[in-house]
Scaffold this motif. Structure first.
Motif, PDB file in Angstrom:
ATOM      1  N   VAL A  93       0.849  -1.197   0.000  1.00 32.19           N
ATOM      2  CA  VAL A  93       0.000   0.000   0.000  1.00 32.19           C
ATOM      3  C   VAL A  93       0.881   1.242   0.000  1.00 32.19           C
ATOM      4  O   VAL A  93       1.848   1.331   0.753  1.00 32.19           O
ATOM      5  CB  VAL A  93      -0.951   0.024   1.224  1.00 32.19           C
ATOM      6  CG1 VAL A  93      -1.783   1.307   1.227  1.00 32.19           C
ATOM      7  CG2 VAL A  93      -1.857  -1.200   1.220  1.00 32.19           C
ATOM      8  N   VAL A  94       0.538   2.184  -0.877  1.00 37.87           N
ATOM      9  CA  VAL A  94       1.258   3.454  -0.917  1.00 37.87           C
ATOM     10  C   VAL A  94       0.256   4.590  -0.751  1.00 37.87           C
ATOM     11  O   VAL A  94      -0.739   4.669  -1.474  1.00 37.87           O
ATOM     12  CB  VAL A  94       2.028   3.629  -2.256  1.00 37.87           C
ATOM     13  CG1 VAL A  94       2.667   5.014  -2.337  1.00 37.87           C
ATOM     14  CG2 VAL A  94       3.099   2.556  -2.395  1.00 37.87           C
ATOM     15  N   VAL A  95       0.506   5.437   0.242  1.00 34.29           N
ATOM     16  CA  VAL A  95      -0.320   6.639   0.420  1.00 34.29           C
ATOM     17  C   VAL A  95       0.255   7.708  -0.503  1.00 34.29           C
ATOM     18  O   VAL A  95       1.373   8.160  -0.329  1.00 34.29           O
ATOM     19  CB  VAL A  95      -0.308   7.109   1.891  1.00 34.29           C
ATOM     20  CG1 VAL A  95      -1.043   8.437   2.042  1.00 34.29           C
ATOM     21  CG2 VAL A  95      -0.940   6.045   2.786  1.00 34.29           C
ATOM     22  N   GLU A  96      -0.517   8.094  -1.512  1.00 36.17           N
ATOM     23  CA  GLU A  96      -0.034   9.034  -2.529  1.00 36.17           C
ATOM     24  C   GLU A  96      -0.140  10.485  -2.067  1.00 36.17           C
ATOM     25  O   GLU A  96       0.681  11.309  -2.404  1.00 36.17           O
ATOM     26  CB  GLU A  96      -0.851   8.883  -3.825  1.00 36.17           C
ATOM     27  CG  GLU A  96      -0.609   7.585  -4.561  1.00 36.17           C
ATOM     28  CD  GLU A  96       0.727   7.531  -5.295  1.00 36.17           C
ATOM     29  OE1 GLU A  96       1.186   6.415  -5.559  1.00 36.17           O
ATOM     30  OE2 GLU A  96       1.313   8.591  -5.593  1.00 36.17           O
ATOM     31  N   GLU A  97      -1.206  10.768  -1.309  1.00 38.14           N
ATOM     32  CA  GLU A  97      -1.465  12.168  -0.973  1.00 38.14           C
ATOM     33  C   GLU A  97      -2.298  12.272   0.302  1.00 38.14           C
ATOM     34  O   GLU A  97      -3.202  11.479   0.524  1.00 38.14           O
ATOM     35  CB  GLU A  97      -2.225  12.815  -2.134  1.00 38.14           C
ATOM     36  CG  GLU A  97      -2.168  14.324  -2.145  1.00 38.14           C
ATOM     37  CD  GLU A  97      -2.766  14.899  -3.437  1.00 38.14           C
ATOM     38  OE1 GLU A  97      -2.085  15.679  -4.081  1.00 38.14           O
ATOM     39  OE2 GLU A  97      -3.924  14.547  -3.761  1.00 38.14           O
ATOM     40  N   MET A  98      -1.971  13.265   1.132  1.00 45.48           N
ATOM     41  CA  MET A  98      -2.767  13.581   2.315  1.00 45.48           C
ATOM     42  C   MET A  98      -2.942  15.089   2.339  1.00 45.48           C
ATOM     43  O   MET A  98      -1.973  15.821   2.496  1.00 45.48           O
ATOM     44  CB  MET A  98      -2.036  13.145   3.586  1.00 45.48           C
ATOM     45  CG  MET A  98      -2.027  11.653   3.805  1.00 45.48           C
ATOM     46  SD  MET A  98      -0.825  11.128   5.065  1.00 45.48           S
ATOM     47  CE  MET A  98      -1.224  12.171   6.437  1.00 45.48           C
ATOM     48  N   LEU A  99      -4.177  15.552   2.161  1.00 46.39           N
ATOM     49  CA  LEU A  99      -4.421  17.005   2.120  1.00 46.39           C
ATOM     50  C   LEU A  99      -5.688  17.361   2.885  1.00 46.39           C
ATOM     51  O   LEU A  99      -6.699  16.680   2.755  1.00 46.39           O
ATOM     52  CB  LEU A  99      -4.607  17.472   0.665  1.00 46.39           C
ATOM     53  CG  LEU A  99      -3.385  17.451  -0.260  1.00 46.39           C
ATOM     54  CD1 LEU A  99      -3.830  17.708  -1.681  1.00 46.39           C
ATOM     55  CD2 LEU A  99      -2.372  18.493   0.171  1.00 46.39           C
ATOM     56  N   PRO A 100      -5.634  18.451   3.682  1.00 39.90           N
ATOM     57  CA  PRO A 100      -6.872  18.894   4.321  1.00 39.90           C
ATOM     58  C   PRO A 100      -7.850  19.405   3.260  1.00 39.90           C
ATOM     59  O   PRO A 100      -7.433  20.116   2.348  1.00 39.90           O
ATOM     60  CB  PRO A 100      -6.440  20.029   5.237  1.00 39.90           C
ATOM     61  CG  PRO A 100      -4.991  20.216   5.056  1.00 39.90           C
ATOM     62  CD  PRO A 100      -4.498  19.308   3.989  1.00 39.90           C
TER      63      PRO A 100
END
Length: 317
Positions: free
Chosen positions: A231-238
């Protein structure tokens, strides 16, 4: 009162400094946004919700003359729960261990009881130099800013301490962010770099999130796909345009498998399994981060990734 608005040239010398700075301030004072601006990349979660930060996130600023390690603590607040008390203990412990404290005060809000509560706590920490950082200066005119600077200077005097510096900044408009780093560095002890060049944080939040998703995806299919899932988390944005009391963090992640035949196993009939994976892991991610999350999951085939060095690198192995 010493208010800095432009950089003063330091004499060129071979001295290298390295140390820890900590940003404090009531929730939503711009601490995480400032950390990200100084590091130049998103390392701290910046949801507009009190106590979003439950982990001490370290952002690392590399410069030829220094390494500045930024510690982002939970906002200090009057605790209502045992968790609140423990978060406050984390803050006080951190304050006692850092080389310099930056107190973030938004330019667009008058000083309130929360700010005084923190300033009073800061006054009891005698040895550590304290910089007042006036954040969000892009939201006010020069008159309001001047009034805020005077009020902050006065606050220090009332509590019996002197600010090492008072610096107005805007992380969003990238105003005086470099100057802030210039002012923090001389307050650090001399010494070699503490982290390798290129490291931006020692808190792999995204890795932890990816692990929670992988764990949920493996449940019930462990025998069929024991090591085939990455699993790869590509992006985390509010999420933008959310009210301060209803933040949402968007997380986009890819679940990688090795063969097309495995895709059906992960997704399940009519997408039922993937939906369950999303619900289960989302709850755990929210517990980890302390903020509501929208989790967007996609399944991709990365053919025989376990044997392909290029793919392994891409997947973080």
């Amino acid at each position: 009162m010493s208010v800095r608005t432009q950089s003063s040239e330091e004499p060129a010398g071979a001295v290298h400094r390295a140390g820890f700075a900590c940003f404090v301030g009531r929730p939503n004072a711009g601490k995480s946004t400032l950390t990200n601006a100084l590091v130049g990349q998103k390392v701290a979660i910046t949801a507009n919700q009190p106590q979003t930060t439950r982990h001490t996130v370290r952002g690392i600023v590399h410069r030829p003359d220094a390494q500045l390690i930024l510690v982002d603590t939970p906002g200090l607040h009057k605790p209502r729960t045992l968790l609140g008390e423990r978060l406050n203990d984390v803050v006080r412990t951190t304050w006692a261990e850092v080389d310099v404290i930056g107190f973030c005060l938004p330019a667009n809000e008058k000083l309130g009881p929360g700010d005084r509560f923190i300033a009073k706590e800061l006054a009891s920490i005698k040895k550590t130099p304290k910089i007042a950082i006036v954040t969000k200066t892009d939201l006010v005119d020069s008159k309001v800013l001047a009034e805020q600077l005077i009020a902050i200077d006065q606050l220090g005097k009332e509590l019996g301490f002197e600010w090492a510096e008072i610096v107005p900044v805007s992380a969003v408009a990238d105003k005086q962010v470099d100057l802030l780093a210039d002012l923090l560095v001389p307050l650090l002890p001399e010494g070699p770099a503490l982290y390798p060049e290129g490291d931006l944080t020692d808190e792999p939040e995204q890795v932890m999130i990816a692990e929670l998703i992988r764990e949920a995806a493996l449940e019930g299919v462990r025998d069929e796909l024991p090591h085939s899932i990455a699993v790869v988390v590509e992006e985390m944005l509010p999420r933008e345009d959310r009210p301060a009391d209803k933040p949402l963090l968007d997380i986009h992640a890819f679940v990688y498998i090795e063969r097309p035949s495995q895709k059906g196993i992960i997704i399940g009939p009519k997408g039922k399994r993937l939906k369950e994976v999303g619900i289960k892991s989302r709850k755990q991610i929210e517990a980890l981060l302390g903020t509501p999350v929208f989790l967007d999951l996609h399944v991709k085939v990365a053919k025989d990734w376990q044997r392909d060095p290029r793919q392994l690198r891409k997947l973080g192995f």
